[in-house]
Design a protein around this motif. Structure first.
Motif, PDB file in Angstrom:
ATOM      1  N   ALA A   1       0.819  -1.221   0.000  1.00 47.85           N
ATOM      2  CA  ALA A   1       0.000   0.000   0.000  1.00 47.85           C
ATOM      3  C   ALA A   1       0.851   1.268   0.000  1.00 47.85           C
ATOM      4  CB  ALA A   1      -0.950  -0.005   1.200  1.00 47.85           C
ATOM      5  N   ALA A   2       2.130   1.139   0.372  1.00 48.77           N
ATOM      6  CA  ALA A   2       3.017   2.315   0.330  1.00 48.77           C
ATOM      7  C   ALA A   2       3.441   2.625  -1.102  1.00 48.77           C
ATOM      8  CB  ALA A   2       4.244   2.070   1.205  1.00 48.77           C
ATOM      9  N   ARG A   3       3.201   1.658  -2.015  1.00 45.01           N
ATOM     10  CA  ARG A   3       3.706   1.806  -3.392  1.00 45.01           C
ATOM     11  C   ARG A   3       2.615   1.858  -4.435  1.00 45.01           C
ATOM     12  NH1 ARG A   3       8.049  -2.872  -3.595  1.00 45.01           N
ATOM     13  NH2 ARG A   3       7.922  -2.255  -5.766  1.00 45.01           N
ATOM     14  N   ARG A   4       1.421   1.420  -4.076  1.00 45.76           N
ATOM     15  CA  ARG A   4       0.310   1.401  -5.039  1.00 45.76           C
ATOM     16  C   ARG A   4      -0.982   1.807  -4.332  1.00 45.76           C
ATOM     17  NH1 ARG A   4       3.994   0.523  -7.867  1.00 45.76           N
ATOM     18  NH2 ARG A   4       4.181  -0.742  -9.771  1.00 45.76           N
ATOM     19  N   THR A   5      -1.870   2.440  -5.088  1.00 50.30           N
ATOM     20  CA  THR A   5      -3.252   2.574  -4.634  1.00 50.30           C
ATOM     21  C   THR A   5      -3.926   1.251  -4.991  1.00 50.30           C
ATOM     22  OG1 THR A   5      -3.234   4.939  -5.074  1.00 50.30           O
ATOM     23  CG2 THR A   5      -5.399   3.881  -4.882  1.00 50.30           C
ATOM     24  N   LEU A   6      -4.159   0.433  -3.968  1.00 51.06           N
ATOM     25  CA  LEU A   6      -4.691  -0.914  -4.175  1.00 51.06           C
ATOM     26  C   LEU A   6      -6.216  -0.834  -4.214  1.00 51.06           C
ATOM     27  CD1 LEU A   6      -2.344  -2.477  -1.490  1.00 51.06           C
ATOM     28  CD2 LEU A   6      -2.101  -2.818  -3.981  1.00 51.06           C
ATOM     29  N   VAL A   7      -6.818  -1.315  -5.274  1.00 52.05           N
ATOM     30  CA  VAL A   7      -8.273  -1.234  -5.427  1.00 52.05           C
ATOM     31  C   VAL A   7      -8.814  -2.652  -5.591  1.00 52.05           C
ATOM     32  CG1 VAL A   7     -10.168  -0.356  -6.846  1.00 52.05           C
ATOM     33  CG2 VAL A   7      -8.105   1.040  -6.513  1.00 52.05           C
ATOM     34  N   ALA A   8      -9.515  -3.124  -4.561  1.00 52.43           N
ATOM     35  CA  ALA A   8     -10.125  -4.464  -4.619  1.00 52.43           C
ATOM     36  C   ALA A   8     -11.602  -4.281  -4.949  1.00 52.43           C
ATOM     37  CB  ALA A   8      -9.950  -5.180  -3.283  1.00 52.43           C
ATOM     38  N   LEU A   9     -11.963  -4.675  -6.147  1.00 50.59           N
ATOM     39  CA  LEU A   9     -13.328  -4.479  -6.648  1.00 50.59           C
ATOM     40  C   LEU A   9     -14.221  -5.633  -6.213  1.00 50.59           C
ATOM     41  CD1 LEU A   9     -15.432  -3.224  -8.600  1.00 50.59           C
ATOM     42  CD2 LEU A   9     -14.301  -4.485 -10.454  1.00 50.59           C
ATOM     43  N   ASP A  10     -15.428  -5.307  -5.763  1.00 50.40           N
ATOM     44  CA  ASP A  10     -16.475  -6.326  -5.644  1.00 50.40           C
ATOM     45  C   ASP A  10     -17.202  -6.345  -6.978  1.00 50.40           C
ATOM     46  OD1 ASP A  10     -16.218  -7.297  -3.023  1.00 50.40           O
ATOM     47  OD2 ASP A  10     -17.450  -5.688  -2.176  1.00 50.40           O
ATOM     48  N   GLN A  11     -17.031  -7.417  -7.754  1.00 53.79           N
ATOM     49  CA  GLN A  11     -17.750  -7.500  -9.031  1.00 53.79           C
ATOM     50  C   GLN A  11     -19.263  -7.483  -8.777  1.00 53.79           C
ATOM     51  OE1 GLN A  11     -16.407  -7.183 -11.869  1.00 53.79           O
ATOM     52  NE2 GLN A  11     -14.413  -8.199 -11.973  1.00 53.79           N
ATOM     53  N   ARG A  12     -20.044  -7.117  -9.807  1.00 54.02           N
ATOM     54  CA  ARG A  12     -21.514  -7.052  -9.634  1.00 54.02           C
ATOM     55  C   ARG A  12     -22.037  -8.353  -9.005  1.00 54.02           C
ATOM     56  NH1 ARG A  12     -24.380  -5.752 -14.980  1.00 54.02           N
ATOM     57  NH2 ARG A  12     -22.836  -4.108 -15.143  1.00 54.02           N
ATOM     58  N   GLY A  13     -22.843  -8.177  -7.969  1.00 48.21           N
ATOM     59  CA  GLY A  13     -23.433  -9.337  -7.288  1.00 48.21           C
ATOM     60  C   GLY A  13     -22.560  -9.957  -6.211  1.00 48.21           C
ATOM     61  N   HIS A  14     -21.352  -9.429  -6.018  1.00 49.50           N
ATOM     62  CA  HIS A  14     -20.410  -9.989  -5.040  1.00 49.50           C
ATOM     63  C   HIS A  14     -20.147  -8.976  -3.930  1.00 49.50           C
ATOM     64  CE1 HIS A  14     -18.973 -13.374  -7.653  1.00 49.50           C
ATOM     65  NE2 HIS A  14     -19.516 -12.587  -8.562  1.00 49.50           N
ATOM     66  N   GLY A  15     -19.881  -9.467  -2.724  1.00 42.03           N
ATOM     67  CA  GLY A  15     -19.495  -8.588  -1.629  1.00 42.03           C
ATOM     68  C   GLY A  15     -20.519  -7.480  -1.431  1.00 42.03           C
ATOM     69  N   HIS A  16     -20.042  -6.223  -1.461  1.00 41.48           N
ATOM     70  CA  HIS A  16     -20.934  -5.087  -1.239  1.00 41.48           C
ATOM     71  C   HIS A  16     -21.646  -4.619  -2.509  1.00 41.48           C
ATOM     72  CE1 HIS A  16     -19.632  -4.085   2.949  1.00 41.48           C
ATOM     73  NE2 HIS A  16     -18.595  -4.794   2.571  1.00 41.48           N
ATOM     74  N   SER A  17     -21.333  -5.198  -3.656  1.00 37.15           N
ATOM     75  CA  SER A  17     -21.971  -4.772  -4.922  1.00 37.15           C
ATOM     76  C   SER A  17     -23.235  -5.599  -5.138  1.00 37.15           C
ATOM     77  CB  SER A  17     -21.013  -4.988  -6.105  1.00 37.15           C
ATOM     78  OG  SER A  17     -19.828  -4.238  -5.948  1.00 37.15           O
ATOM     79  N   PRO A  18     -24.418  -4.943  -5.142  1.00 35.91           N
ATOM     80  CA  PRO A  18     -25.657  -5.718  -5.252  1.00 35.91           C
ATOM     81  C   PRO A  18     -25.766  -6.458  -6.590  1.00 35.91           C
ATOM     82  CG  PRO A  18     -26.097  -3.331  -5.097  1.00 35.91           C
ATOM     83  CD  PRO A  18     -24.622  -3.501  -5.029  1.00 35.91           C
ATOM     84  N   ALA A  19     -26.521  -7.553  -6.578  1.00 35.62           N
ATOM     85  CA  ALA A  19     -26.768  -8.314  -7.809  1.00 35.62           C
ATOM     86  C   ALA A  19     -27.807  -7.558  -8.636  1.00 35.62           C
ATOM     87  CB  ALA A  19     -27.266  -9.708  -7.464  1.00 35.62           C
ATOM     88  N   PRO A  20     -27.461  -7.155  -9.877  1.00 39.61           N
ATOM     89  CA  PRO A  20     -28.406  -6.367 -10.661  1.00 39.61           C
ATOM     90  C   PRO A  20     -29.414  -7.208 -11.434  1.00 39.61           C
ATOM     91  CG  PRO A  20     -26.276  -6.439 -11.774  1.00 39.61           C
ATOM     92  CD  PRO A  20     -26.157  -7.288 -10.537  1.00 39.61           C
ATOM     93  N   GLY A  21     -29.341  -8.544 -11.326  1.00 37.88           N
ATOM     94  CA  GLY A  21     -30.344  -9.400 -11.956  1.00 37.88           C
ATOM     95  C   GLY A  21     -29.957  -9.921 -13.329  1.00 37.88           C
TER      96      GLY A  21
END
Ligand code: MLT
Length: 274
Positions: free
Chosen positions: A58-78
């Motif tokens: 994290a000291a060297r990169r802006t680390l971005v962990a994506l929740d793909q659609r329907g996963h984790g905090h990203s709601p399932a759009p159907g």
């Protein structure tokens, strides 16, 4: 939104396109510097990257962990199907939202298939590529039948049955109970409709073998010594196919190297990004 552990949450709206519904995506970020996009496996979410998000990377990169659609905090759009190309277009929308022309892309398993789709569609947006516990080839007949069987299993018996069937393959035999519980929770938190749409997308994904010689970005393949899902030979084949790529086999890990052997994974990324 910032959480107590220094991980910040960002929400990105993606408009509807073709057969795909509009989606709200949540990305979990830590660190500073050039952007690195972390793409999770099936049927997991950003939590499989927590060790990476909290690491000195994290000291060297802006680390971005994506929740793909329907996963984790990203709601399932159907959506009926989550194609790897749709997930890749969503990842590109995330780069847009961060104002990033490109990123160091890290994909595990299904995330690797998405990384291939991203590199095929938008090669200029992939500054470098880490492919871990994944394969270039498409599903054969038997694997496709296995996807259909898994769809029936989750519809008839629920997510716990998917977790039960997968856990022994995701983690090495001596995995500790806390790690196993974390992975089980991620799988059991994934909605049934997401699992079904993912399985259809995995089943129907294209063969990327012919893409390998065209990949011009620095590429690293990482395998788990005991991975029964994507054995080391798959990662060695990727490295053999991509000009200048190399493959590292991490001892003592199965399919989830970043969670099972976080120090080794971090060391490889640090050396690769140097
Ligand atoms: C994954 O970890 O993303 C899946 O095991 C990929 C697959 O089943 O092909």
């Amino acid at each position: 939104m910032s959480t107590p552990n220094g991980i910040t949450r960002r929400t990105i709206e993606v408009p509807a396109q073709g057969a795909h519904a509009a989606a709200t995506l949540v990305a979990h970020t830590a660190g500073r510097g050039p952007l690195a996009l972390l793409l999770h496996g099936y049927p997991l979410d950003h939590r499989m990257w927590l060790e990476v998000l909290r690491s000195p990377l994290a000291a060297r990169r802006t680390l971005v962990a994506l929740d793909q659609r329907g996963h984790g905090h990203s709601p399932a759009p159907g959506d009926a199907v989550h194609s790897m190309e749709r997930f890749a277009a969503d990842a590109a929308a995330v780069l847009d939202a961060f104002g990033a022309a490109d990123a160091d892309v890290v994909g595990l398993s299904m995330g690797g298939y998405v990384a291939f789709a991203l590199a095929a569609a938008f090669p200029q947006r992939v500054r470098s590529l880490v492919l871990t516990n994944t394969r270039a080839g498409a599903d054969g007949e038997q694997a496709r039948a296995g996807r259909d069987a898994a769809i029936r299993t989750v519809l008839e018996h629920g997510r716990a049955a998917i977790a039960q069937a997968m856990l022994g393959k995701l983690l090495a035999k001596d995995a500790d109970a806390v790690l196993a519980a974390r992975v089980r929770t991620m799988i059991e938190d994934t909605p049934v409709e997401t699992i079904v749409a993912d399985l259809r997308g995995l089943r129907d994904r294209p063969d990327r073998t012919s893409l390998l010689p065209q990949l011009a970005m620095p590429t690293l393949a990482i395998a788990g010594e005991h991975d029964p899902i994507t054995p080391p030979a798959e990662l060695q084949a990727i490295a053999a196919g991509v000009p200048g790529a190399r493959c590292v086999v991490v001892p003592g890990a199965a399919h989830l190297v970043p969670m099972e052997q976080p120090a080794a994974f971090e060391r490889e990324l640090a050396a690769f990004w140097a």
